[in-house]
Design an enzyme around this catalytic site. Structure first.
Site, PDB file in Angstrom:
ATOM      1  CB  VAL A  77      -7.226  -5.921   1.692  1.00 12.80           C
ATOM      2  CG1 VAL A  77      -6.237  -7.029   2.012  1.00 12.80           C
ATOM      3  CG2 VAL A  77      -8.357  -5.893   2.722  1.00 12.80           C
ATOM      4  CE  LYS A  78       0.655  -0.969  -0.137  1.00 10.23           C
ATOM      5  NZ  LYS A  78       1.572  -0.160   0.672  1.00 10.23           N
TER       6      LYS A  78
END
Ligand code: E4P
Length: 218
Positions: free
Chosen positions: A82-83
């Site tokens: 997850v960015k």
């Protein structure tokens, strides 16, 4: 050093995967928008193509919403990272998600101070933007070097991913500095293959060979 492709294009990913040198993928909302396919659908397709970390970025403004969005993205595939943007709300979300065992790539990092915060809060990856720092008249490579020194001093496990690389020289400089990962636009990866002497040399070899054997067989 791991090579990630900085692209959400399935066509580019297929072409790069054929070279056997791609270890993962980074996407961002702009790259996803270019493909015109919703993020969940596009990153699922990317995960089917590339067996490695695939970064999918949240678009929510608050930590509460980023956490919900991050959990949703992480469920798409085991390889999703997850960015999250390096803002105060993002760091709150990073802290919460990493405690749940969700791997977070902290993006939009423009200083060693920001990278130190990301590592302290449990980032799996930090993404310093080399090219965009250069655009400001500073050295993006120096920033990467500083981050690596600080992480080594304190044995932070966070991996440094050199992002926003604009050409082969950036790749070489961050490799010399010891960045764990570099993410490359397809164009930069292609540029890395080329050298005029390779092309000239090959032309000469083939021409010499043709001259010798085509004459003999004629
Ligand atoms: C990668 O994670 C970044 O989103 C990307 O490298 C940004 O690159 P740009 O500065 O060329 O947009």
């Amino acid at each position: 050093m791991k090579f990630f492709l900085d692209s959400a294009s399935l066509q580019e990913l297929r072409a790069a995967a054929a070279w056997g040198i791609i270890d993962g993928v980074t996407t961002n909302p702009s790259l996803i928008a270019k493909e015109g396919v919703p993020v969940d659908e596009q990153v699922r397709k990317i995960c089917d193509l590339i067996d490695g970390d695939v970064s999918a970025e949240v678009i929510s403004p608050s930590s509460k919403e980023m956490i919900v969005e991050g959990r949703r993205l992480a469920k798409i595939h085991k390889n999703i990272v997850v960015k999250i943007p390096l803002i105060a709300e993002g760091v709150k979300a990073l802290h919460a998600l990493s405690k749940e065992g969700i791997r977070v790539n902290v993006t939009l990092c423009f200083s060693a101070a920001q990278a130190l915060i990301a590592a302290k809060a449990g980032a799996y990856i930090v993404s310093p933007f080399v090219g965009r720092v250069d655009d400001m008249g500073l050295s993006g490579v120096e920033m990467v070097r500083d981050i690596l020194t600080i992480y080594r001093n304190y044995a932070f496990p966070t991996q440094v991913l050199a992002a926003s690389c604009r050409g082969p020289l950036h790749v070489i400089e961050v490799a010399k500095a010891g960045a764990h990962i570099v993410t490359l636009p397809y164009k930069v990866l292609e540029q890395m293959f080329h050298h005029p002497l390779t092309e000239k040399g090959l032309e000469q070899f083939l021409s010499d060979h043709r001259k010798a054997f085509d004459l003999v067989s004629a």
